[in-house]
Design a protein around this motif. Structure first.
Motif, PDB file in Angstrom:
ATOM      1  N   LEU A  60       0.940  -1.194   0.320  1.00 16.76           N
ATOM      2  CA  LEU A  60      -0.434  -0.286  -0.449  1.00 16.76           C
ATOM      3  C   LEU A  60       0.986   1.424   0.137  1.00 16.76           C
ATOM      4  CD1 LEU A  60      -2.511  -0.796   2.649  1.00 16.76           C
ATOM      5  CD2 LEU A  60      -2.886  -0.952  -0.315  1.00 16.76           C
ATOM      6  N   CYS A  61       2.152   1.277   0.455  1.00 15.94           N
ATOM      7  CA  CYS A  61       2.773   2.944   0.680  1.00 15.94           C
ATOM      8  C   CYS A  61       4.026   2.529  -0.395  1.00 15.94           C
ATOM      9  CB  CYS A  61       3.326   2.335   2.223  1.00 15.94           C
ATOM     10  SG  CYS A  61       2.194   2.343   2.976  1.00 15.94           S
ATOM     11  N   ALA A  62       4.396   1.287  -0.648  1.00 15.89           N
ATOM     12  CA  ALA A  62       5.998   1.688  -0.892  1.00 15.89           C
ATOM     13  C   ALA A  62       5.337   1.920  -2.703  1.00 15.89           C
ATOM     14  CB  ALA A  62       6.403   0.270  -1.209  1.00 15.89           C
ATOM     15  N   GLY A  63       4.456   1.503  -3.307  1.00 15.79           N
ATOM     16  CA  GLY A  63       4.386   2.181  -4.929  1.00 15.79           C
ATOM     17  C   GLY A  63       4.663   3.433  -4.314  1.00 15.79           C
ATOM     18  N   CYS A  64       4.251   4.581  -3.835  1.00 17.35           N
ATOM     19  CA  CYS A  64       4.723   5.920  -4.134  1.00 17.35           C
ATOM     20  C   CYS A  64       6.245   6.395  -3.019  1.00 17.35           C
ATOM     21  CB  CYS A  64       3.556   6.675  -3.126  1.00 17.35           C
ATOM     22  SG  CYS A  64       1.844   6.480  -4.650  1.00 17.35           S
ATOM     23  N   HIS A  65       6.357   5.794  -1.974  1.00 11.18           N
ATOM     24  CA  HIS A  65       6.963   5.881  -0.913  1.00 11.18           C
ATOM     25  C   HIS A  65       8.864   5.527  -1.341  1.00 11.18           C
ATOM     26  CE1 HIS A  65       5.279   8.928   1.506  1.00 11.18           C
ATOM     27  NE2 HIS A  65       4.366   8.037   1.316  1.00 11.18           N
ATOM     28  N   LEU A  87       4.513  17.143  -7.357  1.00 11.13           N
ATOM     29  CA  LEU A  87       4.276  15.854  -6.099  1.00 11.13           C
ATOM     30  C   LEU A  87       5.569  15.426  -5.986  1.00 11.13           C
ATOM     31  CD1 LEU A  87       0.447  15.233  -7.096  1.00 11.13           C
ATOM     32  CD2 LEU A  87       0.834  17.049  -5.695  1.00 11.13           C
ATOM     33  N   TYR A  88       5.461  14.959  -4.848  1.00  9.16           N
ATOM     34  CA  TYR A  88       6.472  14.136  -4.592  1.00  9.16           C
ATOM     35  C   TYR A  88       6.201  13.278  -2.953  1.00  9.16           C
ATOM     36  CZ  TYR A  88       9.464  17.445  -6.913  1.00  9.16           C
ATOM     37  OH  TYR A  88       9.814  17.769  -8.239  1.00  9.16           O
ATOM     38  N   ALA A  89       6.635  12.147  -2.739  1.00  7.24           N
ATOM     39  CA  ALA A  89       5.801  10.837  -1.555  1.00  7.24           C
ATOM     40  C   ALA A  89       6.788  11.363  -0.426  1.00  7.24           C
ATOM     41  CB  ALA A  89       5.498   9.569  -1.890  1.00  7.24           C
ATOM     42  N   GLN A  90       6.594  11.812   0.446  1.00  9.90           N
ATOM     43  CA  GLN A  90       7.773  12.405   1.445  1.00  9.90           C
ATOM     44  C   GLN A  90       8.566  11.184   1.789  1.00  9.90           C
ATOM     45  OE1 GLN A  90       7.336  15.773   2.444  1.00  9.90           O
ATOM     46  NE2 GLN A  90       6.088  15.560   0.174  1.00  9.90           N
ATOM     47  N   ASN A  91       9.631  11.649   2.483  1.00  6.04           N
ATOM     48  CA  ASN A  91      10.463  10.682   3.092  1.00  6.04           C
ATOM     49  C   ASN A  91       9.729   9.930   4.582  1.00  6.04           C
ATOM     50  OD1 ASN A  91      12.360   9.201   4.858  1.00  6.04           O
ATOM     51  ND2 ASN A  91      13.687  10.402   4.117  1.00  6.04           N
ATOM     52  N   ILE A  92       9.725   8.663   4.995  1.00 10.16           N
ATOM     53  CA  ILE A  92       9.036   8.626   5.564  1.00 10.16           C
ATOM     54  C   ILE A  92       9.542   7.239   6.796  1.00 10.16           C
ATOM     55  CG2 ILE A  92       6.177   8.777   4.633  1.00 10.16           C
ATOM     56  CD1 ILE A  92       6.226   6.232   4.188  1.00 10.16           C
ATOM     57  N   TYR A 110      -3.329   8.678  13.421  1.00  7.83           N
ATOM     58  CA  TYR A 110      -4.317  10.366  12.961  1.00  7.83           C
ATOM     59  C   TYR A 110      -3.794  10.578  11.266  1.00  7.83           C
ATOM     60  CZ  TYR A 110      -8.001  13.861  13.829  1.00  7.83           C
ATOM     61  OH  TYR A 110      -8.445  15.014  13.707  1.00  7.83           O
ATOM     62  N   LEU A 111      -3.027  10.749  10.922  1.00  6.33           N
ATOM     63  CA  LEU A 111      -2.953  10.844   9.780  1.00  6.33           C
ATOM     64  C   LEU A 111      -3.591   9.932   8.571  1.00  6.33           C
ATOM     65  CD1 LEU A 111      -1.594  12.174   7.009  1.00  6.33           C
ATOM     66  CD2 LEU A 111       0.051  10.998   7.066  1.00  6.33           C
ATOM     67  N   LEU A 112      -2.991   8.810   9.027  1.00  2.00           N
ATOM     68  CA  LEU A 112      -3.873   7.071   8.012  1.00  2.00           C
ATOM     69  C   LEU A 112      -5.360   7.179   8.197  1.00  2.00           C
ATOM     70  CD1 LEU A 112      -0.374   4.852   8.638  1.00  2.00           C
ATOM     71  CD2 LEU A 112      -0.409   6.094   7.047  1.00  2.00           C
ATOM     72  N   TYR A 122      -4.330  19.539   5.730  1.00  3.39           N
ATOM     73  CA  TYR A 122      -4.674  18.230   4.395  1.00  3.39           C
ATOM     74  C   TYR A 122      -4.503  17.682   3.681  1.00  3.39           C
ATOM     75  CZ  TYR A 122      -8.540  15.186   2.221  1.00  3.39           C
ATOM     76  OH  TYR A 122      -9.060  14.606   1.513  1.00  3.39           O
ATOM     77  N   ALA A 123      -3.885  16.309   3.906  1.00  2.69           N
ATOM     78  CA  ALA A 123      -3.209  15.475   2.521  1.00  2.69           C
ATOM     79  C   ALA A 123      -4.426  15.697   1.469  1.00  2.69           C
ATOM     80  CB  ALA A 123      -2.261  14.429   3.203  1.00  2.69           C
ATOM     81  N   PRO A 124      -4.048  15.606   0.291  1.00  2.00           N
ATOM     82  CA  PRO A 124      -4.905  15.277  -0.500  1.00  2.00           C
ATOM     83  C   PRO A 124      -4.873  14.260  -0.637  1.00  2.00           C
ATOM     84  CG  PRO A 124      -3.651  17.958  -0.896  1.00  2.00           C
ATOM     85  CD  PRO A 124      -2.638  16.539   0.221  1.00  2.00           C
ATOM     86  N   LYS A 129      -4.972   7.069   2.575  1.00  2.00           N
ATOM     87  CA  LYS A 129      -6.047   6.714   3.741  1.00  2.00           C
ATOM     88  C   LYS A 129      -6.848   5.494   4.207  1.00  2.00           C
ATOM     89  CE  LYS A 129      -5.692  11.150   2.466  1.00  2.00           C
ATOM     90  NZ  LYS A 129      -5.756  11.536   1.624  1.00  2.00           N
ATOM     91  N   LEU A 130      -6.547   5.212   5.378  1.00  5.80           N
ATOM     92  CA  LEU A 130      -7.776   3.663   5.303  1.00  5.80           C
ATOM     93  C   LEU A 130      -8.261   3.134   6.699  1.00  5.80           C
ATOM     94  CD1 LEU A 130      -3.501   2.367   6.050  1.00  5.80           C
ATOM     95  CD2 LEU A 130      -4.862   2.268   3.811  1.00  5.80           C
ATOM     96  N   PRO A 131      -9.285   4.221   6.125  1.00  9.14           N
ATOM     97  CA  PRO A 131     -10.684   4.130   7.349  1.00  9.14           C
ATOM     98  C   PRO A 131     -11.212   2.893   7.891  1.00  9.14           C
ATOM     99  CG  PRO A 131     -11.524   4.645   4.650  1.00  9.14           C
ATOM    100  CD  PRO A 131      -9.740   4.618   3.883  1.00  9.14           C
ATOM    101  N   PRO A 161       8.699  19.403  -1.083  1.00  4.06           N
ATOM    102  CA  PRO A 161       7.544  19.833  -0.853  1.00  4.06           C
ATOM    103  C   PRO A 161       6.785  19.904  -2.123  1.00  4.06           C
ATOM    104  CG  PRO A 161       8.640  22.095  -0.641  1.00  4.06           C
ATOM    105  CD  PRO A 161       9.812  21.174  -0.835  1.00  4.06           C
ATOM    106  N   CYS A 162       5.185  19.480  -1.570  1.00  2.31           N
ATOM    107  CA  CYS A 162       4.199  19.446  -2.664  1.00  2.31           C
ATOM    108  C   CYS A 162       3.991  20.405  -3.389  1.00  2.31           C
ATOM    109  CB  CYS A 162       3.121  18.093  -2.615  1.00  2.31           C
ATOM    110  SG  CYS A 162       2.833  16.736  -2.070  1.00  2.31           S
ATOM    111  N   GLU A 163       3.343  20.445  -4.759  1.00  5.26           N
ATOM    112  CA  GLU A 163       3.168  21.585  -5.110  1.00  5.26           C
ATOM    113  C   GLU A 163       1.972  21.318  -5.893  1.00  5.26           C
ATOM    114  OE1 GLU A 163       5.961  24.790  -6.950  1.00  5.26           O
ATOM    115  OE2 GLU A 163       7.248  24.111  -6.162  1.00  5.26           O
TER     116      GLU A 163
END
Ligand code: HEC
Ligand code: HEC
Length: 319
Positions: A60-65, A87-92, A110-112, A122-124, A129-131, A161-163
Motif C-alpha cells: 500500500l505504501c511502497a509504490g509511492c514512497h 508531487l513528492y511522496a515524502q520521506n517516511i 491520525y494521518l492514516l 490536509y493531505a489530498p 488513507k486507511l479508513p 515539498p508538494c506543489e
C-alpha cells in the motif's frame, strides 16, 4: 432596453470579477487546515504482526514512497498524476530530521485514518488513507514503520515539498475533506472466515477504487454503495509512457465480468498478471505477489457475492 442590457453586463462583469478573485485567493493559499485530535497511543507488535505490517506497507505504501536509489521509503517524485500538481511522496523513514522519526505513533495513526497531518494541513487524496483497516493491522503497519527493518532505516534525504495544482486546491475546498476518526473499534476478520477476509482485502487493498467506473463517484466510507461497484471502465488511470489502460469488470457477471473464471485462473491473474488466454495484465494493474493463494482465493470468494453488473469494457492491449 439598453438600460437592462447595461445592468446585465454589470452583473456578468461583477460575477467574473468575484470568480476571478476567488480563484486567485484559492490559488494563493495553501491547502486547508483542520484541528488535530491528539491521540495517546504507542504501537507495538510481535514478529508476526511486524511481518503483516510489512506486507501491507509493501502493498500500500511502497509504490509511492519507495526510493529505488536508497532502497528505503525515503520518497520520490510522483509522475503519474500531473493534473494534481508537482508531487513528492515524502520521506517516511525513521530519520528524525528528514523522515518521520520525530512523529508520535498517535500522529501517524491520525494521518492514516483521517488524512490530517500533525500541523493540521490536509493531505489530498493522492496520499493514501486507511479508513477501513482494522485497528490491529493499522497498529502492525505503524509498528513496522517504527521498526529497524531495512525499508524504514533512517535515510537523510531531504523532502521536496508538494506543489498542488489549482485543481487540487479547489477540490480540497469543496469536495475532499478529512475522513472521520473512527469512534468504534474496527476488527480484523476472524481466522477462517473466507468471505469476510475477501471483503476486507478487496476494500483495504483498493481493488474497488480502480475497478469501479470513476474515481469521482467513489463512496469512500461505504465502498459497496459506489455506483457500478467493481464493474470496471475506469479510464482515468494515466500511464505516462503509453496510453490509457482501462480497468476491467471483476463482478460475477458471466458475459462481461469474471463469472466464468475458476478460482485458479483468478489467483494467477491477481498474483502474477497472467490471464487464461495468455495475455499479461498491464500497468497500472501490478501483480499482487505478496498475497498468499489463500488470500487471493478469499478475494475471489467475496467477488462472487457482489452484485453482477453487465458492463462490457474493451480490453486495451499494447503488447
Ligand atoms: C499514491 C501515492 C501514495 C501512497 C500510496 C502513499 N502515500 Fe504517503 N504520501 C504521499 C504524498 C504525495 C505525500 C505528501 C502529502 C502532502 O504533503 O500533502 C505523502 C505523505 C505521507 C506522510 C507524511 C510525511 C511528512 O513528512 O509530511 C506519511 C507519514 C505517509 N505519507 C505515510 C504513508 C503510508 C504509511 C502509506 C501506506 C499506508 C502511504 N503513505 C501511502 C503519497 C502516497
Ligand atoms: C491501480 C489500479 C488497480 C488496482 C489497485 C487493482 N487493479 Fe486490477 N486491474 C486494473 C487494470 C487497469 C486492469 C486491466 C489491465 C489490462 O487490461 O492489462 C486490471 C485487471 C484486473 C483483472 C483481470 C480481469 C480480466 O477480465 O482480465 C483482475 C482479475 C484484477 N484486475 C483483479 C484485481 C484485484 C483482486 C485487485 C486488488 C487486490 C486489483 N485488481 C487492484 C487496475 C487495478
Amino acid at each position: 432596453m439598453k438600460k437592462l442590457l447595461k445592468i446585465l453586463m454589470f452583473i456578468v462583469l461583477a460575477l467574473v470579477i468575484v470568480i476571478g478573485i476567488t480563484a486567485a485567493v484559492i490559488n494563493a493559499q495553501d491547502l486547508p487546515t483542520y484541528e488535530v485530535e491528539k491521540i495517546e497511543y504507542t504501537a507495538s507488535a510481535d514478529s508476526a504482526g511486524l511481518a503483516r505490517g510489512k506486507k501491507f506497507v509493501t502493498l500500500l505504501c511502497a509504490g509511492c514512497h519507495l526510493n529505488t536509489e536508497t532502497g528505503t521509503l525515503s520518497g520520490k517524485r510522483m509522475e503519474d498524476a500531473p493534473e494534481f500538481g508537482d508531487l513528492y511522496a515524502q520521506n517516511i523513514t525513521n530519520d528524525k530530521e528528514f523522515g518521520i522519526g520525530d512523529w508520535t505513533d498517535g500522529e501517524i495513526l491520525y494521518l492514516l485514518r483521517t488524512g490530517v497531518l500533525p500541523n493540521g494541513r490536509y493531505a489530498p487524496p493522492y496520499m493514501a488513507k486507511l479508513p477501513h483497516m482494522s485497528d490491529e493491522d493499522l497498529n502492525n503497519i505503524i509498528a513496522f514503520l517504527r521498526s529497524d527493518d531495512e525499508l524504514v532505516k533512517a535515510t537523510n534525504t531531504a523532502d521536496q515539498p508538494c506543489e498542488p495544482s489549482f485543481l487540487t486546491k479547489a477540490l480540497c475546498r469543496v469536495a475532499f475533506k478529512p475522513l472521520p476518526f473512527p469512534n468504534q473499534p474496527i476488527k480484523t476478520p476472524a481466522a477462517g472466515d473466507k468471505l469476510a477476509l475477501g471483503k476486507y482485502l478487496t476494500i483495504n487493498l483498493d481493488c474497488w477504487t480502480c475497478h469501479s467506473p470513476s474515481f469521482e463517484k467513489l463512496n469512500v466510507m461505504e465502498p459497496e454503495k459506489t455506483p457500478g461497484f467493481l464493474s470496471g471502465g475506469n479510464q482515468s488511470l494515466y500511464d505516462k509512457d503509453r496510453n490509457q489502460v482501462v480497468s476491467l469488470n471483476i463482478t460475477p457477471d458471466k458475459e462481461t465480468g469474471i463469472g466464468n473464471w475458476t478460482e485458479e485462473q483468478f489467483i494467477k491473474a491477481t498474483k502474477y498478471g497472467i490471464l487464461p488466454e495468455g495475455h499479461t495484465l498491464q500497468f497500472p494493474m501490478e501483480p499482487y505477489t505478496e498475497l498468499t493463494d489463500e488470500e487471493a482465493a478469499a478475494i475471489f470468494t467475496y467477488l462472487k457475492t457482489v452484485p453482477a453488473i453487465s458492463n462490457k469494457v474493451e480490453r486495451v492491449i499494447y503488447d
